[in-house]
Write a protein that holds these residues in place. Structure first.
Motif, PDB file in Angstrom:
ATOM      1  N   MET A   1     -14.641  17.360 -11.568  1.00  0.00           N
ATOM      2  CA  MET A   1     -13.755  16.675 -11.231  1.00  0.00           C
ATOM      3  C   MET A   1     -13.221  15.957 -11.964  1.00  0.00           C
ATOM      4  SD  MET A   1     -13.172  14.570  -7.546  1.00  0.00           S
ATOM      5  CE  MET A   1     -14.615  16.072  -6.510  1.00  0.00           C
ATOM      6  N   LYS A   2     -11.899  15.801 -12.204  1.00  0.00           N
ATOM      7  CA  LYS A   2     -11.442  14.487 -12.882  1.00  0.00           C
ATOM      8  C   LYS A   2     -11.514  13.629 -12.365  1.00  0.00           C
ATOM      9  CE  LYS A   2      -8.049  17.663 -15.032  1.00  0.00           C
ATOM     10  NZ  LYS A   2      -7.194  18.400 -16.017  1.00  0.00           N
ATOM     11  N   PRO A   3     -11.800  12.473 -13.293  1.00  0.00           N
ATOM     12  CA  PRO A   3     -11.492  10.580 -13.171  1.00  0.00           C
ATOM     13  C   PRO A   3     -10.348  10.417 -12.043  1.00  0.00           C
ATOM     14  CG  PRO A   3     -12.275  11.315 -15.170  1.00  0.00           C
ATOM     15  CD  PRO A   3     -11.489  12.106 -14.724  1.00  0.00           C
ATOM     16  N   PHE A   4      -9.844   9.589 -11.196  1.00  0.00           N
ATOM     17  CA  PHE A   4      -8.855   9.301 -10.075  1.00  0.00           C
ATOM     18  C   PHE A   4      -9.161   8.008 -10.168  1.00  0.00           C
ATOM     19  CE2 PHE A   4     -11.881  11.542  -7.498  1.00  0.00           C
ATOM     20  CZ  PHE A   4     -11.659  10.069  -6.760  1.00  0.00           C
ATOM     21  N   HIS A   5      -8.214   7.116  -9.898  1.00  0.00           N
ATOM     22  CA  HIS A   5      -7.811   5.674  -9.210  1.00  0.00           C
ATOM     23  C   HIS A   5      -8.282   5.492  -7.582  1.00  0.00           C
ATOM     24  CE1 HIS A   5      -7.205   3.868 -12.836  1.00  0.00           C
ATOM     25  NE2 HIS A   5      -5.946   4.969 -13.340  1.00  0.00           N
ATOM     26  N   TYR A   6      -8.911   4.756  -7.224  1.00  0.00           N
ATOM     27  CA  TYR A   6      -9.004   4.964  -5.632  1.00  0.00           C
ATOM     28  C   TYR A   6      -8.567   3.539  -4.944  1.00  0.00           C
ATOM     29  CZ  TYR A   6     -11.282   4.682  -1.422  1.00  0.00           C
ATOM     30  OH  TYR A   6     -11.584   4.628  -0.207  1.00  0.00           O
ATOM     31  N   LEU A   7      -7.677   3.296  -4.389  1.00  0.00           N
ATOM     32  CA  LEU A   7      -7.385   2.201  -3.391  1.00  0.00           C
ATOM     33  C   LEU A   7      -7.203   2.189  -2.170  1.00  0.00           C
ATOM     34  CD1 LEU A   7      -3.434   1.147  -4.037  1.00  0.00           C
ATOM     35  CD2 LEU A   7      -4.007   3.211  -5.107  1.00  0.00           C
ATOM     36  N   ARG A   8      -7.456   1.866  -1.636  1.00  0.00           N
ATOM     37  CA  ARG A   8      -7.842   0.910   0.236  1.00  0.00           C
ATOM     38  C   ARG A   8      -6.365   0.313   0.636  1.00  0.00           C
ATOM     39  NH1 ARG A   8     -12.440   3.450   3.312  1.00  0.00           N
ATOM     40  NH2 ARG A   8     -12.639   2.713   5.635  1.00  0.00           N
ATOM     41  N   PRO A   9      -5.187   0.792   1.309  1.00  0.00           N
ATOM     42  CA  PRO A   9      -4.084   0.097   1.458  1.00  0.00           C
ATOM     43  C   PRO A   9      -4.833  -0.113   2.893  1.00  0.00           C
ATOM     44  CG  PRO A   9      -3.432   1.676   1.192  1.00  0.00           C
ATOM     45  CD  PRO A   9      -4.527   1.902   0.788  1.00  0.00           C
ATOM     46  N   THR A  10      -4.007  -1.416   3.941  1.00  0.00           N
ATOM     47  CA  THR A  10      -4.551  -1.479   5.125  1.00  0.00           C
ATOM     48  C   THR A  10      -3.348  -1.699   5.981  1.00  0.00           C
ATOM     49  OG1 THR A  10      -4.481  -3.705   4.874  1.00  0.00           O
ATOM     50  CG2 THR A  10      -6.370  -3.270   5.424  1.00  0.00           C
ATOM     51  N   THR A  11      -2.214  -1.304   5.440  1.00  0.00           N
ATOM     52  CA  THR A  11      -0.936  -1.427   5.541  1.00  0.00           C
ATOM     53  C   THR A  11      -0.202   0.258   5.975  1.00  0.00           C
ATOM     54  OG1 THR A  11       0.976  -2.495   4.764  1.00  0.00           O
ATOM     55  CG2 THR A  11      -0.147  -3.973   6.889  1.00  0.00           C
ATOM     56  N   VAL A  12       0.917   0.858   6.657  1.00  0.00           N
ATOM     57  CA  VAL A  12       1.544   1.899   6.515  1.00  0.00           C
ATOM     58  C   VAL A  12       2.037   1.848   4.903  1.00  0.00           C
ATOM     59  CG1 VAL A  12       3.220   3.648   7.330  1.00  0.00           C
ATOM     60  CG2 VAL A  12       0.975   2.559   8.826  1.00  0.00           C
ATOM     61  N   LYS A  13       2.687   0.480   5.394  1.00  0.00           N
ATOM     62  CA  LYS A  13       3.793   0.304   4.101  1.00  0.00           C
ATOM     63  C   LYS A  13       3.190   0.146   2.590  1.00  0.00           C
ATOM     64  CE  LYS A  13       7.504  -3.029   2.883  1.00  0.00           C
ATOM     65  NZ  LYS A  13       7.501  -4.060   2.742  1.00  0.00           N
ATOM     66  N   ASP A  14       2.222  -0.421   2.595  1.00  0.00           N
ATOM     67  CA  ASP A  14       1.838  -0.252   1.552  1.00  0.00           C
ATOM     68  C   ASP A  14       0.552   0.893   1.475  1.00  0.00           C
ATOM     69  OD1 ASP A  14       2.107  -3.100   1.274  1.00  0.00           O
ATOM     70  OD2 ASP A  14      -0.465  -3.098   1.548  1.00  0.00           O
ATOM     71  N   ALA A  15       0.675   2.067   1.788  1.00  0.00           N
ATOM     72  CA  ALA A  15       0.223   3.400   1.212  1.00  0.00           C
ATOM     73  C   ALA A  15       1.294   4.045   0.839  1.00  0.00           C
ATOM     74  CB  ALA A  15      -0.226   3.519   2.592  1.00  0.00           C
ATOM     75  N   ILE A  16       2.827   3.964   1.842  1.00  0.00           N
ATOM     76  CA  ILE A  16       3.669   4.913   1.214  1.00  0.00           C
ATOM     77  C   ILE A  16       3.968   4.359  -0.031  1.00  0.00           C
ATOM     78  CG2 ILE A  16       6.236   5.082   1.422  1.00  0.00           C
ATOM     79  CD1 ILE A  16       4.896   5.146   4.999  1.00  0.00           C
ATOM     80  N   ASN A  17       4.036   2.612  -0.283  1.00  0.00           N
ATOM     81  CA  ASN A  17       4.592   2.523  -1.095  1.00  0.00           C
ATOM     82  C   ASN A  17       3.446   2.567  -2.975  1.00  0.00           C
ATOM     83  OD1 ASN A  17       6.767   1.051  -0.607  1.00  0.00           O
ATOM     84  ND2 ASN A  17       5.893  -0.684  -0.627  1.00  0.00           N
ATOM     85  N   ALA A  18       2.551   3.051  -1.990  1.00  0.00           N
ATOM     86  CA  ALA A  18       1.063   3.108  -3.140  1.00  0.00           C
ATOM     87  C   ALA A  18       1.396   4.958  -4.227  1.00  0.00           C
ATOM     88  CB  ALA A  18      -0.184   2.733  -3.038  1.00  0.00           C
ATOM     89  N   LEU A  19       2.088   5.776  -2.685  1.00  0.00           N
ATOM     90  CA  LEU A  19       2.162   6.621  -3.445  1.00  0.00           C
ATOM     91  C   LEU A  19       4.262   6.852  -3.928  1.00  0.00           C
ATOM     92  CD1 LEU A  19      -0.015   8.718  -1.987  1.00  0.00           C
ATOM     93  CD2 LEU A  19       1.663  10.106  -1.358  1.00  0.00           C
ATOM     94  N   ALA A  20       4.829   5.958  -3.756  1.00  0.00           N
ATOM     95  CA  ALA A  20       6.020   6.201  -3.930  1.00  0.00           C
ATOM     96  C   ALA A  20       6.349   5.472  -6.205  1.00  0.00           C
ATOM     97  CB  ALA A  20       7.032   5.515  -3.064  1.00  0.00           C
ATOM     98  N   SER A  21       5.074   4.779  -5.767  1.00  0.00           N
ATOM     99  CA  SER A  21       4.855   4.711  -7.279  1.00  0.00           C
ATOM    100  C   SER A  21       3.954   5.717  -8.635  1.00  0.00           C
ATOM    101  CB  SER A  21       4.341   3.544  -7.551  1.00  0.00           C
ATOM    102  OG  SER A  21       3.552   3.234  -6.670  1.00  0.00           O
ATOM    103  N   ALA A  22       3.607   6.640  -7.712  1.00  0.00           N
ATOM    104  CA  ALA A  22       3.136   7.261  -8.528  1.00  0.00           C
ATOM    105  C   ALA A  22       2.807   9.133  -8.226  1.00  0.00           C
ATOM    106  CB  ALA A  22       1.156   7.184  -8.337  1.00  0.00           C
ATOM    107  N   PRO A  23       3.691   9.434  -8.982  1.00  0.00           N
ATOM    108  CA  PRO A  23       3.960  11.208  -7.750  1.00  0.00           C
ATOM    109  C   PRO A  23       2.559  12.128  -7.537  1.00  0.00           C
ATOM    110  CG  PRO A  23       5.315  10.536 -10.101  1.00  0.00           C
ATOM    111  CD  PRO A  23       4.218   9.029 -10.098  1.00  0.00           C
ATOM    112  N   ASN A  24       1.790  11.160  -9.237  1.00  0.00           N
ATOM    113  CA  ASN A  24       0.363  12.272  -8.805  1.00  0.00           C
ATOM    114  C   ASN A  24      -0.343  11.787  -8.272  1.00  0.00           C
ATOM    115  OD1 ASN A  24      -0.712  14.770  -9.283  1.00  0.00           O
ATOM    116  ND2 ASN A  24      -1.905  14.334 -11.019  1.00  0.00           N
ATOM    117  N   ALA A  25      -0.296  11.001  -7.094  1.00  0.00           N
ATOM    118  CA  ALA A  25      -1.063  10.518  -6.259  1.00  0.00           C
ATOM    119  C   ALA A  25      -1.311  11.349  -4.753  1.00  0.00           C
ATOM    120  CB  ALA A  25      -0.925   8.844  -6.024  1.00  0.00           C
ATOM    121  N   ARG A  26      -2.506  11.263  -4.332  1.00  0.00           N
ATOM    122  CA  ARG A  26      -2.312  11.724  -2.910  1.00  0.00           C
ATOM    123  C   ARG A  26      -2.993  11.031  -1.528  1.00  0.00           C
ATOM    124  NH1 ARG A  26      -2.349  17.643  -3.350  1.00  0.00           N
ATOM    125  NH2 ARG A  26      -2.964  17.767  -1.505  1.00  0.00           N
TER     126      ARG A  26
END
Ligand code: SF4
Length: 332
Positions: A1-26
């Motif tokens: 498995m390749k290394p990855f960054h991990y984050l745990r937002p607490t609002t829907v807005k922050d979660a969506i923004n976190a993905l919008a800024s990183a095309p290869n995020a999940r």
């Protein structure tokens, strides 16, 4: 498995923004499918956005529909009093899926997005159009016992993909005319369930119409008179913890033994849950009878086509439809 960054937002807005800024995020929730895909090297996100802290776990009765939060666990939904009273078909389908341990981890949103279990998709030694578009479909000339009998196009050459959607939940939600509620950076989007999953067409790599960066926040199920005469019928290779070879979600609204409304959907037969609209129409106004159920099954199978190893589904599917309708009507 390749290394990855991990984050745990607490609002829907922050979660969506976190993905919008990183095309290869999940996004990750229960991880019951995504971790498998990562371990096998089929996906390698640079960032995982853990959405388990978002407030999306509620199951609520609203005006005219039940709303199930995308992070509600499969086990919580299956055992919830509102679901038991109003949508027992959904509870039956969930309890037919996976194992108790998996249902305690898997979420509603994740279940909608689980990938096919076609063995060639998971084995990188074989060509697979879903994993690597344009490489070919190994199942066409390979072992295709588990594969589709509906929904693959041959108009412009061989089918691009004959995999099936593996979810039991999706079959029930299709029959119940659910709506998938998603959020993106622009706001909310509502997707009718029939439009959420795709047929393979010329993009077999895409399972759904969810756009990049969109987050499923809820599933809405409209109120309907299907609290009594329902049955989820699943045929599998072993009695539990197995994907369906064929499954049927059947719901009837009866008036003195006459069918007022019928809903039917098949699982294990196509790239998406396969709703049987023509068979449903045929049943309306008919008295409950073996004859009506046999005719509905015949109508349902009109466009079916098998491959070398899955011709058994051409018999198993109509037999399962008849059985599901019989059990839903309570005449067995
Ligand atoms: Fe890949 Fe679909 Fe063919 Fe399976 S059926 S090998 S998932 S393209």
């Amino acid at each position: 498995m390749k290394p990855f960054h991990y984050l745990r937002p607490t609002t829907v807005k922050d979660a969506i923004n976190a993905l919008a800024s990183a095309p290869n995020a999940r996004f990750i929730a229960g991880g019951t499918n995504l971790i498998d895909l990562m371990k096998r090297g089929l996906v390698a996100p640079e960032k995982l956005v853990d959405i388990n802290s978002l407030p999306l776990k509620k199951i609520e009765q609203k005006a005219g529909f039940v709303r199930i939060g995308a992070l509600a666990l499969n086990s919580s939904v299956a055992d919830h009093t509102i679901i038991a009273a109003k949508h027992p078909l959904l509870a039956q389908a969930l309890k037919a899926g996976a194992s108790g341990q998996l249902r305690n981890m898997a979420t509603m949103g994740g279940n909608l997005l689980q990938r096919t279990r076609c063995p060639y998709f998971y084995d990188t030694a074989f060509p697979c159009n879903k994993r690597n578009p344009g490489s070919g479909c190994s199942a066409l000339e390979g072992i295709n016992r588990l594969h589709a009998i509906f929904g693959f196009s041959e108009k412009t050459g061989p089918p691009t993909c004959i995999a099936v959607n593996p979810s039991d939940l999706n079959v029930a939600l299709s029959a119940l005319d659910a709506t998938v509620v998603v959020q993106n950076t622009q706001g909310e989007r509502r997707i009718p369930f029939a439009d959420f999953h795709r047929l393979p067409g010329d993009r077999p790599d895409r399972d759904t119409t969810l756009e990049a960066g969109e987050l499923i926040v809820a599933v809405d199920i409209p109120d309907a008179p299907f609290a009594r005469n329902v049955h989820y019928f699943k045929v599998r290779d072993r009695a539990s913890y197995a994907f369906g070879l064929v499954s049927v979600a059947a719901a009837l609204d009866l008036d003195n033994n006459r069918i007022k409304t019928a809903r039917l959907a098949l699982g294990g037969v196509a790239h998406k849950p396969w709703r049987l609209f023509e068979a449903e129409k045929m049943l309306v106004g008919q008295p409950v009878s073996e004859t009506a159920f046999r005719q509905a099954a015949e109508v349902a199978m009109r466009d079916a086509k098998a491959f070398e190893h899955n011709a058994y589904k051409l018999k198993l599917a109509p037999n399962s439809i008849r059985q599901a309708l019989t059990l839903a009507a309570g005449i067995s």
